[in-house]
Design a protein around this motif. Structure first.
Motif, PDB file in Angstrom:
ATOM      1  N   VAL A  36     -80.268 -97.574  -0.145  1.00 55.93           N
ATOM      2  CA  VAL A  36     -79.631 -98.795   0.346  1.00 55.93           C
ATOM      3  C   VAL A  36     -80.606 -99.960   0.218  1.00 55.93           C
ATOM      4  O   VAL A  36     -81.807 -99.832   0.487  1.00 55.93           O
ATOM      5  CB  VAL A  36     -79.152 -98.610   1.813  1.00 55.93           C
ATOM      6  CG1 VAL A  36     -80.283 -98.181   2.724  1.00 55.93           C
ATOM      7  CG2 VAL A  36     -78.487 -99.864   2.331  1.00 55.93           C
ATOM      8  N   MET A  41     -75.881-101.345   4.043  1.00 60.62           N
ATOM      9  CA  MET A  41     -75.739-100.382   5.131  1.00 60.62           C
ATOM     10  C   MET A  41     -75.237 -99.062   4.556  1.00 60.62           C
ATOM     11  O   MET A  41     -74.415 -99.041   3.661  1.00 60.62           O
ATOM     12  CB  MET A  41     -74.772-100.910   6.190  1.00 60.62           C
ATOM     13  CG  MET A  41     -74.590 -99.987   7.402  1.00 60.62           C
ATOM     14  SD  MET A  41     -73.271 -98.753   7.182  1.00 60.62           S
ATOM     15  CE  MET A  41     -71.836 -99.828   7.346  1.00 60.62           C
ATOM     16  N   GLN A  42     -75.780 -97.985   5.071  1.00 60.51           N
ATOM     17  CA  GLN A  42     -75.324 -96.657   4.652  1.00 60.51           C
ATOM     18  C   GLN A  42     -75.341 -95.718   5.854  1.00 60.51           C
ATOM     19  O   GLN A  42     -76.222 -95.820   6.719  1.00 60.51           O
ATOM     20  CB  GLN A  42     -76.210 -96.086   3.542  1.00 60.51           C
ATOM     21  CG  GLN A  42     -75.704 -94.767   2.970  1.00 60.51           C
ATOM     22  CD  GLN A  42     -76.586 -94.241   1.843  1.00 60.51           C
ATOM     23  OE1 GLN A  42     -77.634 -94.791   1.536  1.00 60.51           O
ATOM     24  NE2 GLN A  42     -76.150 -93.152   1.221  1.00 60.51           N
ATOM     25  N   ARG A  43     -74.339 -94.836   5.913  1.00 62.95           N
ATOM     26  CA  ARG A  43     -74.272 -93.847   6.979  1.00 62.95           C
ATOM     27  C   ARG A  43     -74.335 -92.436   6.399  1.00 62.95           C
ATOM     28  O   ARG A  43     -73.788 -92.159   5.340  1.00 62.95           O
ATOM     29  CB  ARG A  43     -72.982 -94.000   7.787  1.00 62.95           C
ATOM     30  CG  ARG A  43     -72.922 -95.255   8.641  1.00 62.95           C
ATOM     31  CD  ARG A  43     -71.626 -95.297   9.447  1.00 62.95           C
ATOM     32  NE  ARG A  43     -71.544 -96.509  10.249  1.00 62.95           N
ATOM     33  CZ  ARG A  43     -70.509 -96.816  11.023  1.00 62.95           C
ATOM     34  NH1 ARG A  43     -69.467 -95.979  11.080  1.00 62.95           N
ATOM     35  NH2 ARG A  43     -70.510 -97.923  11.729  1.00 62.95           N
ATOM     36  N   CYS A  86     -88.757 -97.342   8.811  1.00 57.31           N
ATOM     37  CA  CYS A  86     -87.373 -97.830   8.868  1.00 57.31           C
ATOM     38  C   CYS A  86     -86.752 -97.526  10.227  1.00 57.31           C
ATOM     39  O   CYS A  86     -85.540 -97.644  10.404  1.00 57.31           O
ATOM     40  CB  CYS A  86     -86.527 -97.218   7.746  1.00 57.31           C
ATOM     41  SG  CYS A  86     -86.233 -95.439   7.873  1.00 57.31           S
ATOM     42  N   TRP A  89     -84.417 -99.933  11.880  1.00 56.06           N
ATOM     43  CA  TRP A  89     -83.184-100.221  11.150  1.00 56.06           C
ATOM     44  C   TRP A  89     -82.103 -99.176  11.406  1.00 56.06           C
ATOM     45  O   TRP A  89     -81.009 -99.270  10.861  1.00 56.06           O
ATOM     46  CB  TRP A  89     -83.442-100.256   9.648  1.00 56.06           C
ATOM     47  CG  TRP A  89     -84.606-101.057   9.192  1.00 56.06           C
ATOM     48  CD1 TRP A  89     -85.276-102.037   9.889  1.00 56.06           C
ATOM     49  CD2 TRP A  89     -85.266-100.954   7.932  1.00 56.06           C
ATOM     50  NE1 TRP A  89     -86.298-102.541   9.148  1.00 56.06           N
ATOM     51  CE2 TRP A  89     -86.324-101.904   7.935  1.00 56.06           C
ATOM     52  CE3 TRP A  89     -85.065-100.162   6.798  1.00 56.06           C
ATOM     53  CZ2 TRP A  89     -87.171-102.060   6.840  1.00 56.06           C
ATOM     54  CZ3 TRP A  89     -85.908-100.329   5.712  1.00 56.06           C
ATOM     55  CH2 TRP A  89     -86.950-101.264   5.736  1.00 56.06           C
ATOM     56  N   GLN A 111     -76.920 -94.467  10.922  1.00 55.15           N
ATOM     57  CA  GLN A 111     -76.678 -95.675  10.124  1.00 55.15           C
ATOM     58  C   GLN A 111     -77.995 -96.386   9.866  1.00 55.15           C
ATOM     59  O   GLN A 111     -78.755 -96.663  10.797  1.00 55.15           O
ATOM     60  CB  GLN A 111     -75.729 -96.609  10.860  1.00 55.15           C
ATOM     61  CG  GLN A 111     -75.462 -97.936  10.152  1.00 55.15           C
ATOM     62  CD  GLN A 111     -74.457 -98.779  10.900  1.00 55.15           C
ATOM     63  OE1 GLN A 111     -73.301 -98.407  11.062  1.00 55.15           O
ATOM     64  NE2 GLN A 111     -74.917 -99.934  11.393  1.00 55.15           N
ATOM     65  N   THR A 113     -79.657 -99.813   8.202  1.00 56.71           N
ATOM     66  CA  THR A 113     -79.320-101.169   7.765  1.00 56.71           C
ATOM     67  C   THR A 113     -80.606-101.967   7.574  1.00 56.71           C
ATOM     68  O   THR A 113     -81.100-102.617   8.507  1.00 56.71           O
ATOM     69  CB  THR A 113     -78.428-101.869   8.817  1.00 56.71           C
ATOM     70  OG1 THR A 113     -77.322-101.030   9.139  1.00 56.71           O
ATOM     71  CG2 THR A 113     -77.913-103.197   8.293  1.00 56.71           C
ATOM     72  N   GLN A 159     -85.482 -93.667   3.255  1.00 60.04           N
ATOM     73  CA  GLN A 159     -84.673 -94.741   2.669  1.00 60.04           C
ATOM     74  C   GLN A 159     -85.398 -95.255   1.435  1.00 60.04           C
ATOM     75  O   GLN A 159     -86.601 -95.507   1.463  1.00 60.04           O
ATOM     76  CB  GLN A 159     -84.470 -95.875   3.673  1.00 60.04           C
ATOM     77  CG  GLN A 159     -83.755 -97.099   3.096  1.00 60.04           C
ATOM     78  CD  GLN A 159     -84.735 -98.141   2.547  1.00 60.04           C
ATOM     79  OE1 GLN A 159     -85.891 -98.205   2.935  1.00 60.04           O
ATOM     80  NE2 GLN A 159     -84.265 -98.970   1.612  1.00 60.04           N
TER      81      GLN A 159
END
Length: 264
Positions: A36, A41-43, A86, A89, A111, A113, A159
């Protein structure tokens, strides 16, 4: 009057499953990967399971930073304290507190972000997610002593930016120090590189080959790593050639180093 001793046992683990007598906790998968960009945003989902047959678990989820030392051991830090973090985030959905009945499992959404204003050029950021038991369980250890048991298990979050993956390890030195062959390498790519280091000895006089114990390794961009191969205590005297190989990456990239040495 007979006295009963009470102890509290708190276990911090990086394995997906842990059980101790009447309490048990499983978190899968052990690693979760996100691709991402800043402002995106990624879940992803993890599954938390109470593997106990008798005890309800009251649980909480928290986050920390982590890093590797040069031997590949995990070092834990305060959340948001490292330049590759991260942790700040990450959001946990629907809640960071919940309970599981015996045998129950629950899917939790993670999640990630990254802020749109992110300025660093680091290709990878990480965090450690802990699932902790809040209600210690009465138990008895193998010596018959009454104890209280609470468990905590951690999984790693990774991430990376949505750019082409380039896994690349650079071997920087291969040397003999006392009874250890030490292979030094650095991760100079833009993604995590995990794999296996192997080493084989060739006796130049007899032609006999000896395979040393493989070493599994993990690395992040910018990491430097020392891999130790122990020489057998029964190794015969003579002149040897040691060949060390790093196998890593999705395409099974191989890097090779050789060292000539005399064993006396």
């Amino acid at each position: 009057m007979k006295k009963t001793l009470h102890f509290s046992l708190f276990l911090i683990l990086l394995f997906p499953t842990w059980s101790f007598a009447q309490t048990g906790l499983s978190v899968t998968p052990p690693r979760v990967y996100f691709t991402v960009a800043p402002g995106g945003m990624q879940r992803q989902k993890i599954t938390v399971s109470n593997v106990s047959k008798t005890s309800t678990l009251d649980l909480s989820i928290s986050l920390n930073d982590w890093s590797y030392d040069e031997k590949g051991n995990n070092q834990i830090h305060e959340p948001g304290s490292t330049n590759v973090s991260c942790a700040l985030w990450v959001a946990i959905l629907p809640s960071t507190f919940f309970s599981l009945s015996p045998g129950e499992h629950r899917d939790i959404e993670i999640q990630v972000t990254p802020p749109a204003s992110l300025q660093d050029s680091l290709p990878v950021h990480t965090a450690m997610l802990y699932v902790s038991q809040l209600n210690p369980i009465d138990d008895v250890n193998e010596k018959g002593t009454n104890i209280k048991v609470a468990v905590r298990t951690g999984i790693k979050l990774y991430q990376r930016l949505p750019i082409s993956r380039m896994a690349n390890l650079d071997i920087q030195n291969f040397s003999l120090v006392k009874n250890d062959l030490i292979l030094k390498f650095a991760n100079i790519g833009n993604v995590w590189a995990d794999g296996t280091a192997t080493c084989e000895l060739l006796n130049r006089q007899t032609g006999k080959k000896i395979a040393l114990k493989d070493v599994i390794f993990y690395s992040l961009p910018g990491n430097k790593r020392d891999v130790y191969f122990n020489l057998p205590t029964t190794l015969e005297k003579g002149e040897y050639v040691a060949s060390a190989i790093l196998n890593y990456g999705d395409d099974v990239t191989v890097k090779l180093a050789e060292l000539e040495f005399k064993h006396e």
